[in-house]
Scaffold this active site. Structure first.
Site, PDB file in Angstrom:
ATOM      1  N   GLY A   1       0.793  -1.230   0.000  1.00 46.25           N
ATOM      2  CA  GLY A   1       0.000   0.000   0.000  1.00 46.25           C
ATOM      3  C   GLY A   1       0.820   1.272   0.000  1.00 46.25           C
TER       4      GLY A   1
ATOM      5  N   VAL B   1       3.780   6.878  -1.369  1.00 42.49           N
ATOM      6  CA  VAL B   1       4.859   7.867  -1.457  1.00 42.49           C
ATOM      7  C   VAL B   1       6.168   7.121  -1.192  1.00 42.49           C
ATOM      8  CG1 VAL B   1       5.842   9.980  -0.501  1.00 42.49           C
ATOM      9  CG2 VAL B   1       3.348   9.752  -0.709  1.00 42.49           C
TER      10      VAL B   1
ATOM     11  N   HIS C   1       8.213   6.271   5.434  1.00 40.71           N
ATOM     12  CA  HIS C   1       7.567   7.090   6.467  1.00 40.71           C
ATOM     13  C   HIS C   1       6.774   6.195   7.404  1.00 40.71           C
ATOM     14  CE1 HIS C   1       5.048   6.810   2.888  1.00 40.71           C
ATOM     15  NE2 HIS C   1       4.005   6.763   3.713  1.00 40.71           N
TER      16      HIS C   1
ATOM     17  N   HIS D   1       3.578   5.978   9.797  1.00 44.18           N
ATOM     18  CA  HIS D   1       2.292   6.580  10.160  1.00 44.18           C
ATOM     19  C   HIS D   1       2.089   6.404  11.665  1.00 44.18           C
ATOM     20  CE1 HIS D   1       0.440   6.689   5.995  1.00 44.18           C
ATOM     21  NE2 HIS D   1       1.384   5.788   5.790  1.00 44.18           N
TER      22      HIS D   1
HETATM   23  P1  5GP Z   1       1.613   5.511   2.108  1.00 45.85           P
HETATM   24  O1  5GP Z   1       0.394   4.912   1.442  1.00 45.85           O
HETATM   25  O2  5GP Z   1       2.717   5.720   1.120  1.00 45.85           O
HETATM   26  O3  5GP Z   1       2.032   4.731   3.327  1.00 45.85           O
HETATM   27  O4  5GP Z   1       1.135   6.890   2.690  1.00 45.85           O
HETATM   28  C1  5GP Z   1       1.333   8.113   2.063  1.00 45.85           C
HETATM   29  C2  5GP Z   1       0.651   9.141   2.936  1.00 45.85           C
HETATM   30  O5  5GP Z   1       1.112  10.415   2.552  1.00 45.85           O
HETATM   31  C3  5GP Z   1      -0.885   9.149   2.782  1.00 45.85           C
HETATM   32  O6  5GP Z   1      -1.470   8.924   4.061  1.00 45.85           O
HETATM   33  C4  5GP Z   1      -1.167  10.522   2.217  1.00 45.85           C
HETATM   34  O7  5GP Z   1      -2.359  11.081   2.715  1.00 45.85           O
HETATM   35  C5  5GP Z   1       0.049  11.328   2.643  1.00 45.85           C
HETATM   36  N1  5GP Z   1       0.355  12.429   1.753  1.00 45.85           N
HETATM   37  C6  5GP Z   1       0.444  12.370   0.393  1.00 45.85           C
HETATM   38  N2  5GP Z   1       0.752  13.585  -0.110  1.00 45.85           N
HETATM   39  C7  5GP Z   1       0.876  14.418   0.966  1.00 45.85           C
HETATM   40  C8  5GP Z   1       1.187  15.816   1.078  1.00 45.85           C
HETATM   41  O8  5GP Z   1       1.395  16.529   0.115  1.00 45.85           O
HETATM   42  N3  5GP Z   1       1.233  16.320   2.337  1.00 45.85           N
HETATM   43  C9  5GP Z   1       1.002  15.539   3.440  1.00 45.85           C
HETATM   44  N4  5GP Z   1       1.079  16.143   4.630  1.00 45.85           N
HETATM   45  N5  5GP Z   1       0.702  14.236   3.363  1.00 45.85           N
HETATM   46  C10 5GP Z   1       0.638  13.672   2.130  1.00 45.85           C
END
Ligand code: 5GP
Length: 140
Positions: free
Chosen positions: A94, A97, A101, A103
């Site tokens: 999932g 980005v 990171h 969460h």
């Molecule tokens: P992943 O699915 O990669 O674990 O989570 C990516 C997270 O980055 C998502 O929860 C999404 O809402 C957050 N996100 C994506 N673009 C941005 C942004 O421009 N600013 C912030 N603050 N969060 C972002």
């Protein structure tokens, strides 16, 4: 793949964010699409696309900062009753980005957040077999 994502722009102050914490190695800011109110992302300043690329010391730092933020989510007006850590490593997991990171997701009663899963009940021999395979791969 380009190591620079929107998170690098946020870290460099080139894109807007609501920062919660920053030091030389790590930055933490509010997720723009929170799954619960107070959802924070903890991000290493040096971009690493995946866990395999992440300096383990920096990984430890992410966890430490995550711990502090978890405590703040309980003590702040977010008033978390509990906290989930979540990290997506890879498209299949999932990840959207490609800058590692963590969460940090505050939990309150009835917040609607949850993981869908169908736990199974494998035989001990099957657990032992996979444990051996994973053990064997640890130092590769
Ligand atoms: P992943 O699915 O990669 O674990 O989570 C990516 C997270 O980055 C998502 O929860 C999404 O809402 C957050 N996100 C994506 N673009 C941005 C942004 O421009 N600013 C912030 N603050 N969060 C972002």
């Amino acid at each position: 793949m380009n190591p620079y994502t929107i998170f690098t722009e946020i870290i460099n102050g080139q894109a807007p964010s609501s920062k919660v914490y920053e030091d030389d190695d790590v930055c933490a800011f509010m997720d723009i699409r929170p799954v619960t109110p107070g959802h924070v992302l903890v991000v290493p300043k040096i971009p690493a696309e995946s866990l395999a690329d992440l300096d383990p010391a920096l990984g430890g730092k992410l966890f430490q900062v995550g711990q502090r933020i978890a405590a703040a989510l309980r003590a702040s007006e977010v008033a978390a009753h509990g906290v989930n850590f979540f990290l997506a490593d890879g498209v299949m997991a999932g990840q959207e980005v490609f800058h590692v990171h963590l969460h940090v997701i505050p939990r309150t009663p009835g917040d609607g957040f949850g993981l869908r899963a169908r736990p199974t009940s494998p035989k001990r021999a099957d657990l032992d077999y996979l444990a051996g395979s994973i053990r064997g791969a640890l130092d590769r």
